[in-house]
Design an enzyme around this catalytic site. Structure first.
Site, PDB file in Angstrom:
ATOM      1  N   LYS A  97       0.840  -1.206   0.000  1.00  0.00           N
ATOM      2  CA  LYS A  97       0.000   0.000   0.000  1.00  0.00           C
ATOM      3  C   LYS A  97       0.874   1.256   0.000  1.00  0.00           C
ATOM      4  O   LYS A  97       0.622   2.215  -0.735  1.00  0.00           O
ATOM      5  CB  LYS A  97      -0.915  -0.015   1.237  1.00  0.00           C
ATOM      6  CG  LYS A  97      -2.100   0.906   1.105  1.00  0.00           C
ATOM      7  CD  LYS A  97      -3.094   0.724   2.240  1.00  0.00           C
ATOM      8  CE  LYS A  97      -3.230   2.014   3.006  1.00  0.00           C
ATOM      9  NZ  LYS A  97      -3.228   1.894   4.442  1.00  0.00           N
ATOM     10  N   LYS A  99     -19.272  -7.103   3.622  1.00  0.00           N
ATOM     11  CA  LYS A  99     -18.865  -7.901   4.785  1.00  0.00           C
ATOM     12  C   LYS A  99     -19.047  -7.076   6.066  1.00  0.00           C
ATOM     13  O   LYS A  99     -18.650  -5.905   6.107  1.00  0.00           O
ATOM     14  CB  LYS A  99     -17.383  -8.273   4.608  1.00  0.00           C
ATOM     15  CG  LYS A  99     -16.738  -8.828   5.852  1.00  0.00           C
ATOM     16  CD  LYS A  99     -15.210  -8.845   5.743  1.00  0.00           C
ATOM     17  CE  LYS A  99     -14.628  -9.374   7.025  1.00  0.00           C
ATOM     18  NZ  LYS A  99     -13.745  -8.747   7.831  1.00  0.00           N
ATOM     19  N   LYS A 113     -15.783  -3.827  11.346  1.00  0.00           N
ATOM     20  CA  LYS A 113     -15.708  -2.527  12.007  1.00  0.00           C
ATOM     21  C   LYS A 113     -15.103  -1.478  11.092  1.00  0.00           C
ATOM     22  O   LYS A 113     -15.422  -0.303  11.195  1.00  0.00           O
ATOM     23  CB  LYS A 113     -14.980  -2.615  13.345  1.00  0.00           C
ATOM     24  CG  LYS A 113     -13.555  -3.080  13.266  1.00  0.00           C
ATOM     25  CD  LYS A 113     -12.952  -3.177  14.652  1.00  0.00           C
ATOM     26  CE  LYS A 113     -11.587  -3.810  14.617  1.00  0.00           C
ATOM     27  NZ  LYS A 113     -11.574  -5.236  14.199  1.00  0.00           N
TER      28      LYS A 113
HETATM   29  P1  ADP Z   1     -13.410  -6.692  11.597  1.00  0.00           P
HETATM   30  O1  ADP Z   1     -13.527  -7.032  10.129  1.00  0.00           O
HETATM   31  O2  ADP Z   1     -14.659  -6.145  12.164  1.00  0.00           O
HETATM   32  O3  ADP Z   1     -12.190  -5.834  11.855  1.00  0.00           O
HETATM   33  P2  ADP Z   1     -11.767  -8.765  12.620  1.00  0.00           P
HETATM   34  O4  ADP Z   1     -10.914  -8.717  11.418  1.00  0.00           O
HETATM   35  O5  ADP Z   1     -11.208  -8.258  13.922  1.00  0.00           O
HETATM   36  O6  ADP Z   1     -13.157  -8.051  12.333  1.00  0.00           O
HETATM   37  O7  ADP Z   1     -12.276 -10.260  12.808  1.00  0.00           O
HETATM   38  C1  ADP Z   1     -11.989 -11.117  13.854  1.00  0.00           C
HETATM   39  C2  ADP Z   1     -12.513 -12.472  13.485  1.00  0.00           C
HETATM   40  O8  ADP Z   1     -13.913 -12.443  13.195  1.00  0.00           O
HETATM   41  C3  ADP Z   1     -11.844 -13.052  12.238  1.00  0.00           C
HETATM   42  O9  ADP Z   1     -11.369 -14.350  12.596  1.00  0.00           O
HETATM   43  C4  ADP Z   1     -12.890 -13.163  11.184  1.00  0.00           C
HETATM   44  O10 ADP Z   1     -12.811 -14.427  10.560  1.00  0.00           O
HETATM   45  C5  ADP Z   1     -14.213 -13.071  11.931  1.00  0.00           C
HETATM   46  N1  ADP Z   1     -15.116 -12.183  11.182  1.00  0.00           N
HETATM   47  C6  ADP Z   1     -15.059 -10.842  11.127  1.00  0.00           C
HETATM   48  N2  ADP Z   1     -16.030 -10.339  10.344  1.00  0.00           N
HETATM   49  C7  ADP Z   1     -16.725 -11.397   9.871  1.00  0.00           C
HETATM   50  C8  ADP Z   1     -17.849 -11.536   8.996  1.00  0.00           C
HETATM   51  N3  ADP Z   1     -18.451 -10.481   8.479  1.00  0.00           N
HETATM   52  N4  ADP Z   1     -18.301 -12.780   8.751  1.00  0.00           N
HETATM   53  C9  ADP Z   1     -17.686 -13.864   9.291  1.00  0.00           C
HETATM   54  N5  ADP Z   1     -16.628 -13.791  10.099  1.00  0.00           N
HETATM   55  C10 ADP Z   1     -16.138 -12.585  10.412  1.00  0.00           C
END
Ligand code: ADP
Ligand code: TRP
Length: 331
Positions: free
Chosen positions: A117, A201, A204
């Site tokens: 990036k 998706k 956050k």
């Molecule tokens: P965010 O996308 O909100 O920052 P994270 O990356 O911290 O969430 O995700 C933590 C865990 O939650 C990961 O292991 C991910 O696989 C799962 N996860 C996050 N968002 C989703 C989603 N929309 N659907 C399924 N699993 C999710």
């Protein structure tokens, strides 16, 4: 625990846990805790490279711990603790630094993504990369190796980190003789991505989340904000393209899911009604855990008591490993 496989996983406290996190990551861990002895920790040290606000990390740590406890984590089988409570982790990380090739870190997906990036935007390639981010995989290897883990359940995005832990264990064993077991990642069944309020998706970073255990009125407001297409109530609707239906299918029984699927296909149900059905389902499934969650969040000393107890148990194993490593490296 001796002849059983040791399962270990960490959860990073970087946000208020939402429905996507719960379905995709936390619920599978809660299910697994019913019949496996597991080390499970809140990886607050891993949150430090992106969050520099202590209050925020502490708050998310409590939220995740309280969620796991109230949503049914089996606390007899699980040693639940806070990563930073175990002093041995800092020491093992430092020891492992010295057998970890720098080139391995250069290949880490998250670091590579940052420098790509930066290259695209024309700034210094290491702009915004602190050493916490760069050495993140060493800390994670230390987590895994400190507790002699055999199996590490993680999301797909973390597989490479577990493979690095294996590599680092291998480098160490080559130099100092057989010391660490080689851990295996297991990638949970892919439940697909839970869509958020805007259909992308749930994440956050898109600000489109529904916190799992938010108050009922907030849950209702959020569900009512789910974006839909503009089909009229009479028209037949495709359940498989609907965020409402997809979310429903993670909380309802097989019969309920089939019934709602039919109503989508038959037509005669507006999206407003479908949202009400979704809200009522989630609200009823979560109403009991939510009460306990709210209680714990206003009485965090009770969460601390559980985490402290977990830390005491984890420390016994950690101290043993560290003594062994220190002796091998320093005599
Ligand atoms: P965010 O996308 O909100 O920052 P994270 O990356 O911290 O969430 O995700 C933590 C865990 O939650 C990961 O292991 C991910 O696989 C799962 N996860 C996050 N968002 C989703 C989603 N929309 N659907 C399924 N699993 C999710
Ligand atoms: N890095 C993991 C994540 O971002 C969390 C984590 C930290 C972890 N230490 C771990 C997972 C050890 C498994 C094992 O989700």
């Amino acid at each position: 625990m001796t002849d059983e496989k040791i399962v270990l996983t960490g959860i990073k406290p970087t946000g208020t846990p939402h429905i996507g996190n719960y379905i995709g990551a936390l619920r599978p861990l809660i299910d697994m805790s019913q019949n496996h002895k597991t080390f499970m920790f809140i990886a607050d040290l891993h949150a430090l490279n992106s969050i520099h606000d202590a209050k925020e990390i502490k708050q998310h740590t409590y939220e995740i711990a309280a969620l796991m406890i109230t949503m049914g984590l089996n606390l007899e089988n699980t040693i639940l603790f806070r990563q930073s409570d175990i002093n041995e982790i800092y020491q093992l990380t430092e020891f492992l630094m010295n057998v970890t090739p720098k080139g391995l870190m250069n290949r880490a997906h998250s670091y590579k993504a940052m420098i790509e990036k930066n290259t695209e935007t024309g700034v210094d390639i290491d702009s915004g990369v602190n050493m916490g981010l760069y050495t993140y995989p060493v800390l994670m290897a230390a987590d895994i190796l400190l507790y002699n883990s055999d199996i590490v359940p993680v999301g797909k995005d973390q597989k490479q980190h577990v493979e690095f832990a294996r590599d680092i264990a291998g480098y160490f064993n080559n130099i100092y003789g057989e010391t660490f077991k080689l851990p295996e990642p297991i990638i949970g069944e892919d439940c697909g991505l839970i869509p958020g309020l805007d259909g992308r998706k749930m994440s956050k970073s898109y600000d489109n989340t529904i916190p799992l255990l938010c108050p009922s009125n907030e849950l209702k407001k959020k569900v009512m904000r789910i974006i839909t297409d503009s089909k009229t109530p009479e028209e037949s609707k495709n359940p498989d393209e609907s965020t409402i239906f997809q979310m429903y299918s993670h909380f309802a029984s097989a019969d309920e899911i089939a019934a709602l699927r039919k109503r989508f296909l038959d037509g005669g149900m507006g999206y407003g009604e479908a949202k009400t059905i979704l809200f009522e389902k989630i609200d009823s499934v979560l109403s009991e855990p939510r009460k306990r969650y709210e209680y714990l969040m206003t009485n965090p000393s009770e969460i601390d008591a559980i985490l402290n107890q977990g830390a005491e148990r984890a420390r016994v194993v950690a101290a043993r490993t560290l003594t062994k490593v220190k002796k091998k490296m320093l005599g």
